[in-house]
Design an enzyme around this catalytic site. Structure first.
Site, PDB file in Angstrom:
ATOM      1  N   CYS A  17       1.141  -1.639   0.275  1.00 20.59           N
ATOM      2  CA  CYS A  17      -0.130  -0.204  -0.335  1.00 20.59           C
ATOM      3  C   CYS A  17       0.937   1.105   0.235  1.00 20.59           C
ATOM      4  O   CYS A  17       1.945   1.092   0.083  1.00 20.59           O
ATOM      5  CB  CYS A  17      -0.981  -0.038   1.680  1.00 20.59           C
ATOM      6  N   GLY A  49      -0.445   0.186  -5.350  1.00 19.92           N
ATOM      7  CA  GLY A  49      -1.388   0.093  -5.308  1.00 19.92           C
ATOM      8  C   GLY A  49      -2.441   0.481  -6.090  1.00 19.92           C
ATOM      9  O   GLY A  49      -2.285   1.426  -5.996  1.00 19.92           O
ATOM     10  N   ASN A 125       0.111   0.462   6.081  1.00 21.57           N
ATOM     11  CA  ASN A 125       1.357  -0.088   4.784  1.00 21.57           C
ATOM     12  C   ASN A 125       2.076  -1.547   5.474  1.00 21.57           C
ATOM     13  O   ASN A 125       2.419  -0.906   6.656  1.00 21.57           O
ATOM     14  CB  ASN A 125       1.761   0.748   4.586  1.00 21.57           C
ATOM     15  N   GLY A 126       1.759  -2.605   4.972  1.00 17.53           N
ATOM     16  CA  GLY A 126       2.372  -3.734   5.385  1.00 17.53           C
ATOM     17  C   GLY A 126       2.191  -4.727   5.955  1.00 17.53           C
ATOM     18  O   GLY A 126       0.710  -4.872   4.983  1.00 17.53           O
ATOM     19  N   CYS A 286      12.678  -3.481   4.040  1.00 19.26           N
ATOM     20  CA  CYS A 286      13.016  -3.914   2.962  1.00 19.26           C
ATOM     21  C   CYS A 286      13.961  -3.780   1.834  1.00 19.26           C
ATOM     22  O   CYS A 286      13.735  -2.570   1.482  1.00 19.26           O
ATOM     23  CB  CYS A 286      11.581  -3.861   2.091  1.00 19.26           C
ATOM     24  N   TYR A 292      13.006  -2.139  -6.787  1.00 20.07           N
ATOM     25  CA  TYR A 292      12.030  -2.169  -7.299  1.00 20.07           C
ATOM     26  C   TYR A 292      10.423  -1.401  -7.463  1.00 20.07           C
ATOM     27  O   TYR A 292       9.768  -0.795  -7.775  1.00 20.07           O
ATOM     28  CB  TYR A 292      11.107  -2.629  -8.653  1.00 20.07           C
ATOM     29  N   THR A 333      11.696  -0.447 -14.517  1.00 14.56           N
ATOM     30  CA  THR A 333      12.522  -0.060 -13.055  1.00 14.56           C
ATOM     31  C   THR A 333      14.036  -0.709 -13.559  1.00 14.56           C
ATOM     32  O   THR A 333      14.969  -0.423 -12.176  1.00 14.56           O
ATOM     33  CB  THR A 333      11.683  -0.341 -11.939  1.00 14.56           C
ATOM     34  N   ASP A 395      16.718  -6.834 -16.117  1.00 17.18           N
ATOM     35  CA  ASP A 395      15.674  -7.037 -15.258  1.00 17.18           C
ATOM     36  C   ASP A 395      15.860  -7.489 -14.215  1.00 17.18           C
ATOM     37  O   ASP A 395      16.898  -7.096 -13.398  1.00 17.18           O
ATOM     38  CB  ASP A 395      15.168  -8.737 -15.688  1.00 17.18           C
ATOM     39  N   CYS A 432       7.324 -14.049   1.387  1.00 18.70           N
ATOM     40  CA  CYS A 432       7.603 -12.620   2.572  1.00 18.70           C
ATOM     41  C   CYS A 432       5.930 -13.039   3.261  1.00 18.70           C
ATOM     42  O   CYS A 432       5.100 -13.205   2.831  1.00 18.70           O
ATOM     43  CB  CYS A 432       7.596 -11.585   1.530  1.00 18.70           C
ATOM     44  N   CYS A 489      15.952  -6.570   5.187  1.00 21.73           N
ATOM     45  CA  CYS A 489      15.718  -7.444   5.379  1.00 21.73           C
ATOM     46  C   CYS A 489      14.964  -8.236   3.601  1.00 21.73           C
ATOM     47  O   CYS A 489      15.020  -7.228   3.206  1.00 21.73           O
ATOM     48  CB  CYS A 489      14.073  -7.415   5.683  1.00 21.73           C
ATOM     49  N   CYS A 492      13.173 -13.312   1.903  1.00 23.68           N
ATOM     50  CA  CYS A 492      12.944 -13.647   0.661  1.00 23.68           C
ATOM     51  C   CYS A 492      14.082 -13.937   0.179  1.00 23.68           C
ATOM     52  O   CYS A 492      14.114 -15.628  -1.164  1.00 23.68           O
ATOM     53  CB  CYS A 492      11.635 -12.945  -0.315  1.00 23.68           C
TER      54      CYS A 492
END
Length: 503
Positions: A17, A49, A125-126, A286, A292, A333, A395, A432, A489, A492
């Site tokens: 978000c 979002g 957000n989260g 994160c 990106y 990106t 990429d 995640c 973090c 992932c």
């Protein structure tokens, strides 16, 4: 986002978000169009979002709030009449992609509840790692819930009486004590905007997983640029990313610190407290914000995201050089990383795709061929820039690997002699649980094929990922974060989560 991670295809990786808040300073009622400023701020955060959005405003009366919500893009959900009805002195807004709670309209934020003391609004957000535990606790207290959203759990927790000692009275809740109580019950991950009465609280979890920053609105002065230390201010703004500030004539002041509760009123802002992390652990922003999620013109940890992405490309060129004629990117990106790779390697950078921005939404397709066509309709090859040449194609990530093969085939058919894939982030191996929609381990292509095997499957001449170490080096190089307490973090990528997960 890149082709592999575009919101509109089945191989998508999505953030949760975007938050934006505004409060006018000086005399109330204000002449500042707070609702319109929030609207413009949300448009600047639209990349975070696109499912739904909402704005809640207030004139400062603790019992009155005005709300408008809608599905889809901000520009579609709000009309001028809607914004006129949201006239007020302060407000908060939210643009949403769902992780918990689904896409139903009732999950659209900000959430508003009526309390005995006042109305309360919250935007989040989260994603809470202990949502199940908190849900059991809230419902065990006899509180009914209308949604599956963890954000509703947070606003209902704020409605609970805080433990002693506190400064509550019959007519006035102790919001700081209630927010601290919420933070004790929720480990991570959240950035919050909380509004009640004449105050906005900006809150970031102690690990700082999700970004949040604060700025001020600059009074119009014609063509004159005010100095950085100028005290004049029409209002304060809070946003998930600093890229939202220039679009409303705002200036970044600073990031909200991990664990900080920041109180903002028409008279100014003050830091109430900073809730510490457990066992002196490091913060854990994160790292994929840099890869990106964030807009390239956003500032995080004292550096522009664009700069960090260019450094990822430089690191990748040093790590995995290749003989080639042209460096390019899968739009958009990946472009800074491709430019960084080109500068470091000395290979010319060229655009090799023309992007069609008017293709409409691509829904998940029933066959591999149709999924590939849904992707390819967005790009046309600029064949004269690479015909009979060797390409290094940058990429930013590969998730399921369902579309990159179609890109390579298109480039070869248009005349490329070699296509070398370089990924400006490490392979994704783990889900995640803190706000990013990463698929299960079984769906992640890196858990099925190593880089050489994947290159063979997709038809690339070679494929190399940036290492975790070099990604961390890239985002730290220009950062102003103290290495002793700062960190990112990478769960992932490594499976090492910043907090113990509870199921």
């Amino acid at each position: 986002m890149s082709l592999e991670l575009n919101e509109e295809n089945s191989d998508a990786l999505r953030e949760a978000c975007g938050l934006f808040g505004c409060i006018a300073t000086g005399h109330w009622p204000t002449n500042l169009d707070v609702a319109h400023i929030i609207y413009l701020g949300l448009i600047a955060l639209q990349h975070r979002g696109q499912e739904s959005c909402g704005i809640v405003s207030s004139n400062g009366d603790k019992h009155i709030m005005r709300t408008h919500k809608g599905s889809g893009l901000v520009s579609h959900a709000f009309k001028e009449d809607d914004l006129a009805k949201l006239k007020g002195n302060l407000g908060i807004g939210h643009t949403r992609y769902s992780t918990l709670g689904g896409t139903e309209h009732l999950n659209t934020q900000p959430f508003v509840v009526n309390m005995k003391h006042a109305k309360l609004a919250l935007a989040h957000n989260g994603e809470l790692v202990n949502a199940s535990e908190l849900r059991r606790e809230i419902m065990g207290r006899g509180v009914g819930l209308s949604t599956e959203s963890d954000s509703e759990l947070m606003i209902q927790t704020l409605c609970l009486p805080p433990p002693e000692p506190n400064n509550e009275t019959e007519d006035s809740p102790d919001w700081v004590a209630r927010i601290q109580n919420l933070m004790r019950r929720t480990k991570t991950a959240y950035s919050l905007l909380i509004m009640s009465g004449d105050t906005i609280y900006a809150v970031r979890d102690p690990y700082g997983l999700r970004p949040l920053c604060v700025g001020k609105l600059i009074p119009p002065r014609g063509t004159k640029v005010l100095p950085d230390n100028d005290d004049e201010c029409d209002g304060y703004v809070v946003a998930s990313e600093s890229c939202a500030f220039p679009s409303v004539a705002g200036r970044l002041l600073r990031e909200v610190e991990p664990g900080e509760i920041l109180e903002i009123t028409k008279n100014g802002m003050r830091s109430i407290c900073i809730v510490p992390r457990q066992n002196d652990q490091k913060m854990s922003l994160c790292i994929f914000e840099y890869v990106y999620f964030a807009r390239p013109d956003t500032y995080m940890e004292g550096q522009m995201v664009y700069t960090a992405r260019m450094e990822c490309g430089r690191q990748l060129a040093r790590q995995s050089p290749v003989e080639a004629d042209v460096v390019s990117a899968v739009p958009e990106t990946s472009t800074p990383a491709a430019i960084g790779f080109a500068e470091e390697s000395g290979i010319a950078y060229r655009e090799i795709f023309s992007k069609n921005r008017y293709v409409g939404r691509s829904f998940i397709q029933p066959s591999t061929r149709l999924r590939q066509l849904a992707v390819l309709k967005k790009f046309g090859p600029l064949s004269e820039n690479f015909k009979d040449k060797r390409i290094v194609l940058i990429d930013d990530s590969i998730v399921r690997g369902t579309t990159i093969a179609a890109i390579i085939r298109m480039l070869r058919e248009a005349g490329a002699t070699e296509v070398h894939i370089r990924i400006a982030s490490p392979p994704l191996h783990f889900p995640c649980y803190m706000g990013i929609n990463i698929p299960t381990k079984e769906e992640l292509i890196a858990n099925k094929l190593n880089a050489d095997q994947l290159a063979e499957q997709i038809g690339a001449d070679s494929l190399v990922y940036l290492t975790v170490e070099n990604l961390e080096n890239a985002v730290r190089k220009h950062s102003n974060t103290d290495e002793k307490c700062g960190g990112h973090c990478t769960a992932c990528l490594t499976g090492i989560y910043p907090v113990e997960l509870e199921w």
